[in-house]
Design a protein around this motif. Structure first.
Motif, PDB file in Angstrom:
ATOM      1  N   CYS A 220     -55.880 -90.136  35.805  1.00  0.00           N
ATOM      2  CA  CYS A 220     -56.593 -89.710  37.013  1.00  0.00           C
ATOM      3  C   CYS A 220     -55.761 -89.952  38.263  1.00  0.00           C
ATOM      4  O   CYS A 220     -55.738 -89.109  39.174  1.00  0.00           O
ATOM      5  CB  CYS A 220     -57.936 -90.434  37.102  1.00  0.00           C
ATOM      6  N   ASP A 221     -55.083 -91.081  38.327  1.00  0.00           N
ATOM      7  CA  ASP A 221     -54.211 -91.355  39.475  1.00  0.00           C
ATOM      8  C   ASP A 221     -53.119 -90.298  39.596  1.00  0.00           C
ATOM      9  O   ASP A 221     -52.824 -89.808  40.690  1.00  0.00           O
ATOM     10  CB  ASP A 221     -53.576 -92.741  39.342  1.00  0.00           C
ATOM     11  N   ALA A 222     -52.502 -89.940  38.462  1.00  0.00           N
ATOM     12  CA  ALA A 222     -51.433 -88.940  38.474  1.00  0.00           C
ATOM     13  C   ALA A 222     -51.959 -87.584  38.937  1.00  0.00           C
ATOM     14  O   ALA A 222     -51.305 -86.882  39.721  1.00  0.00           O
ATOM     15  CB  ALA A 222     -50.818 -88.819  37.078  1.00  0.00           C
ATOM     16  N   LEU A 223     -53.154 -87.209  38.492  1.00  0.00           N
ATOM     17  CA  LEU A 223     -53.722 -85.918  38.867  1.00  0.00           C
ATOM     18  C   LEU A 223     -54.131 -85.883  40.339  1.00  0.00           C
ATOM     19  O   LEU A 223     -53.970 -84.863  41.005  1.00  0.00           O
ATOM     20  CB  LEU A 223     -54.924 -85.599  37.976  1.00  0.00           C
ATOM     21  N   VAL A 224     -54.656 -86.982  40.842  1.00  0.00           N
ATOM     22  CA  VAL A 224     -55.030 -87.029  42.261  1.00  0.00           C
ATOM     23  C   VAL A 224     -53.798 -86.855  43.144  1.00  0.00           C
ATOM     24  O   VAL A 224     -53.849 -86.200  44.188  1.00  0.00           O
ATOM     25  CB  VAL A 224     -55.757 -88.354  42.581  1.00  0.00           C
ATOM     26  N   HIS A 225     -52.675 -87.439  42.729  1.00  0.00           N
ATOM     27  CA  HIS A 225     -51.442 -87.322  43.512  1.00  0.00           C
ATOM     28  C   HIS A 225     -50.785 -85.953  43.348  1.00  0.00           C
ATOM     29  O   HIS A 225     -49.960 -85.561  44.175  1.00  0.00           O
ATOM     30  CB  HIS A 225     -50.462 -88.428  43.123  1.00  0.00           C
ATOM     31  N   ASP A 226     -51.136 -85.221  42.294  1.00  0.00           N
ATOM     32  CA  ASP A 226     -50.587 -83.885  42.071  1.00  0.00           C
ATOM     33  C   ASP A 226     -51.679 -83.004  41.464  1.00  0.00           C
ATOM     34  O   ASP A 226     -51.703 -82.760  40.257  1.00  0.00           O
ATOM     35  CB  ASP A 226     -49.370 -83.954  41.139  1.00  0.00           C
TER      36      ASP A 226
ATOM     37  N   SER B 140     -53.666 -76.222  44.665  1.00  0.00           N
ATOM     38  CA  SER B 140     -54.695 -76.991  43.958  1.00  0.00           C
ATOM     39  C   SER B 140     -54.729 -76.670  42.463  1.00  0.00           C
ATOM     40  O   SER B 140     -55.631 -77.131  41.758  1.00  0.00           O
ATOM     41  CB  SER B 140     -56.072 -76.704  44.580  1.00  0.00           C
ATOM     42  N   GLY B 141     -53.781 -75.869  41.997  1.00  0.00           N
ATOM     43  CA  GLY B 141     -53.692 -75.603  40.568  1.00  0.00           C
ATOM     44  C   GLY B 141     -54.384 -74.341  40.097  1.00  0.00           C
ATOM     45  O   GLY B 141     -54.491 -74.111  38.886  1.00  0.00           O
ATOM     46  N   TYR B 142     -54.851 -73.494  41.032  1.00  0.00           N
ATOM     47  CA  TYR B 142     -55.502 -72.250  40.653  1.00  0.00           C
ATOM     48  C   TYR B 142     -54.489 -71.105  40.678  1.00  0.00           C
ATOM     49  O   TYR B 142     -53.550 -71.107  41.480  1.00  0.00           O
ATOM     50  CB  TYR B 142     -56.679 -71.949  41.581  1.00  0.00           C
ATOM     51  N   GLU B 143     -54.689 -70.117  39.833  1.00  0.00           N
ATOM     52  CA  GLU B 143     -53.730 -69.021  39.705  1.00  0.00           C
ATOM     53  C   GLU B 143     -53.874 -67.977  40.794  1.00  0.00           C
ATOM     54  O   GLU B 143     -52.957 -67.187  41.027  1.00  0.00           O
ATOM     55  CB  GLU B 143     -53.873 -68.354  38.331  1.00  0.00           C
ATOM     56  N   SER B 144     -55.027 -67.943  41.452  1.00  0.00           N
ATOM     57  CA  SER B 144     -55.244 -66.922  42.475  1.00  0.00           C
ATOM     58  C   SER B 144     -56.295 -67.375  43.480  1.00  0.00           C
ATOM     59  O   SER B 144     -57.064 -68.310  43.238  1.00  0.00           O
ATOM     60  CB  SER B 144     -55.702 -65.610  41.830  1.00  0.00           C
ATOM     61  N   HIS B 145     -56.298 -66.670  44.620  1.00  0.00           N
ATOM     62  CA  HIS B 145     -57.313 -66.885  45.648  1.00  0.00           C
ATOM     63  C   HIS B 145     -58.712 -66.690  45.070  1.00  0.00           C
ATOM     64  O   HIS B 145     -59.622 -67.495  45.298  1.00  0.00           O
ATOM     65  CB  HIS B 145     -57.051 -65.889  46.784  1.00  0.00           C
ATOM     66  N   SER B 146     -58.899 -65.614  44.288  1.00  0.00           N
ATOM     67  CA  SER B 146     -60.226 -65.280  43.772  1.00  0.00           C
ATOM     68  C   SER B 146     -60.735 -66.322  42.783  1.00  0.00           C
ATOM     69  O   SER B 146     -61.913 -66.691  42.816  1.00  0.00           O
ATOM     70  CB  SER B 146     -60.213 -63.901  43.121  1.00  0.00           C
ATOM     71  N   ALA B 147     -59.854 -66.817  41.893  1.00  0.00           N
ATOM     72  CA  ALA B 147     -60.276 -67.827  40.922  1.00  0.00           C
ATOM     73  C   ALA B 147     -60.711 -69.105  41.632  1.00  0.00           C
ATOM     74  O   ALA B 147     -61.716 -69.731  41.264  1.00  0.00           O
ATOM     75  CB  ALA B 147     -59.137 -68.121  39.949  1.00  0.00           C
ATOM     76  N   TYR B 148     -59.969 -69.478  42.670  1.00  0.00           N
ATOM     77  CA  TYR B 148     -60.319 -70.667  43.447  1.00  0.00           C
ATOM     78  C   TYR B 148     -61.636 -70.464  44.185  1.00  0.00           C
ATOM     79  O   TYR B 148     -62.512 -71.337  44.193  1.00  0.00           O
ATOM     80  CB  TYR B 148     -59.190 -70.968  44.432  1.00  0.00           C
TER      81      TYR B 148
ATOM     82  N   ALA C 104     -52.155 -79.941  41.243  1.00  0.00           N
ATOM     83  CA  ALA C 104     -51.721 -78.731  40.540  1.00  0.00           C
ATOM     84  C   ALA C 104     -51.084 -79.034  39.184  1.00  0.00           C
ATOM     85  O   ALA C 104     -50.700 -78.112  38.470  1.00  0.00           O
ATOM     86  CB  ALA C 104     -50.742 -77.947  41.408  1.00  0.00           C
ATOM     87  N   HIS C 105     -50.987 -80.298  38.817  1.00  0.00           N
ATOM     88  CA  HIS C 105     -50.393 -80.681  37.525  1.00  0.00           C
ATOM     89  C   HIS C 105     -51.129 -79.929  36.413  1.00  0.00           C
ATOM     90  O   HIS C 105     -52.348 -79.997  36.305  1.00  0.00           O
ATOM     91  CB  HIS C 105     -50.536 -82.186  37.331  1.00  0.00           C
ATOM     92  N   SER C 106     -50.366 -79.226  35.584  1.00  0.00           N
ATOM     93  CA  SER C 106     -50.989 -78.315  34.621  1.00  0.00           C
ATOM     94  C   SER C 106     -51.059 -78.851  33.192  1.00  0.00           C
ATOM     95  O   SER C 106     -51.533 -78.151  32.295  1.00  0.00           O
ATOM     96  CB  SER C 106     -50.234 -76.984  34.612  1.00  0.00           C
ATOM     97  N   ALA C 107     -50.607 -80.075  32.956  1.00  0.00           N
ATOM     98  CA  ALA C 107     -50.609 -80.617  31.589  1.00  0.00           C
ATOM     99  C   ALA C 107     -52.017 -80.640  31.012  1.00  0.00           C
ATOM    100  O   ALA C 107     -52.967 -81.071  31.671  1.00  0.00           O
ATOM    101  CB  ALA C 107     -50.012 -82.013  31.571  1.00  0.00           C
TER     102      ALA C 107
END
Length: 270
Positions: A170-176, A238-246, A178-181
Motif C-alpha cells: 500500500c505504501d508503494a502504491l500510494v507513492h506511485d 493516476s494509472g488510467y488508460e484514458s480520460h473517459s475511463a477515469y 500509476a504502478h501497474s503491477a
C-alpha cells in the motif's frame, strides 16, 4: 482571524485552550505549506477538520482520508492521527466536547460541507478562545451542531492495513498510483502465493486488491485536480488508460464527474 501558534519544529499547534475550554464547541485555524507534516497525536475532544483552501490528508491506524474544500473529516476523541499537506492548505479545526458530540457518528469519517456549515466553521475559528463566554458563541456552536447532523457522509476513506507486508504494498502504491503491477507480481515480491496475497489483502483492508487500488488512485487524483492539472493528465498519472475511463470511475465513486467535483476555482479540460 485568530490562529493558534505553531510549537517548535514539530509543526503542531498549541491546542491546550481548546482541550480545556468551558465552551462546548471551539474553533482554530492555521496555514501550512506544501509538504508539512503534523506528527501523530490525539485529542481529548472529538474534532472536525476542514480544508478551506488546498487539500488535507488525515492518516490514522484504521485508514486515510483526503479532505478537499467540499468536505471535512470527523475524528472521535482519543483517535491517534497525523496530518499531511500535499499542497499548501488552510486547515480549520472545530473541537467538540464529549457531551455535545454524543449525537455524532460513533465512527470516524468524511462529511459533505454545506455553504451554511462552511460559514459557521469560519465564524467559529474567528472567535478568541480566551474571550469570556457569549450568547453569540453559544448560538454559533448550537447551529453548527444542528447543521453538521444534516450532512451526508462521503466515500473518501481509504482503509489502511495492519498486516506489515500488505502495508509495504500500500505504501508503494500510494507513492506511485500509476504502478501497474498486478496481484500476482506483488505476491511474488512478498514470496507468497497469489491466493494467499489476495486473501491477506482483503482480510487486512476489507477490500479486494483491485478495489483498494482503484479507490486509492481516485483519492490521490484529487490533489492533481485541485492544482488545476488537465483531466487527461490526471487520468494517466493516476494509472488510467484514458480520460473517459477515469471519468467513469470517478463518477461512480463520488457521484459526479471530475470536472464538476471541486467548486473552488475553474477546471481545465485537456
Amino acid at each position: 482571524m485568530k490562529r493558534a501558534s505553531l510549537s517548535g519544529d514539530t509543526r503542531r499547534l498549541d491546542l491546550s485552550g481548546h482541550e480545556s475550554s468551558d465552551r462546548p464547541v471551539t474553533g482554530v485555524v492555521a496555514r501550512y505549506t506544501a509538504g508539512q507534516v503534523v506528527p501523530e497525536h490525539a485529542h481529548r475532544r472529538g474534532h472536525l477538520l476542514y480544508a478551506a483552501e488546498g487539500v488535507l490528508r488525515v492518516e490514522a491506524a484504521t485508514g486515510r482520508w483526503l479532505v478537499p474544500p467540499t468536505a471535512a473529516v470527523w475524528l472521535r476523541a482519543g483517535v491517534p492521527h497525523r496530518l499531511v499537506m500535499p499542497v499548501a492548505v488552510e486547515v480549520h479545526g472545530v473541537f467538540i466536547d464529549e457531551h455535545t458530540a454524543k449525537g455524532l457518528p460513533p465512527v470516524d469519517g468524511v462529511f459533505q460541507i454545506s455553504a451554511l456549515l462552511r460559514a459557521l466553521i469560519l465564524e467559529l475559528t474567528r472567535l478568541d478562545i480566551h474571550a469570556p463566554p457569549s450568547k453569540r458563541a453559544a448560538l454559533l456552536g448550537d447551529l453548527f451542531m444542528e447543521e453538521l447532523g444534516l450532512q451526508r457522509s462521503l466515500p473518501f476513506h481509504l482503509p489502511w492495513p495492519s498486516d506489515p507486508q500488505i502495508q509495504q504494498v500500500c505504501d508503494a502504491l500510494v507513492h506511485d498510483p500509476a504502478h501497474s503491477a498486478a496481484g500476482d507480481a506483488w505476491a511474488a515480491t512478498l514470496a507468497m502465493s497469489t491466493k494467499t496475497f489476495h486473501r491477506r489483502f482483503q482480510k487486512s483492508t476489507g477490500l479486494t486488491f483491485g478495489r483498494w487500488r482503484q479507490q486509492m488512485r481516485l483519492m490521490s487524483s484529487m490533489t492533481l485536480l485541485l492544482e488545476g492539472a488537465p483531466i487527461t493528465q490526471v487520468a494517466l498519472g493516476s494509472g488510467y488508460e484514458s480520460h473517459s475511463a477515469y471519468a467513469v470511475a470517478f463518477k461512480k465513486q463520488f457521484g459526479m464527474p471530475p470536472s464538476e467535483f471541486f467548486t473552488s476555482g475553474p477546471r481545465r479540460e485537456a
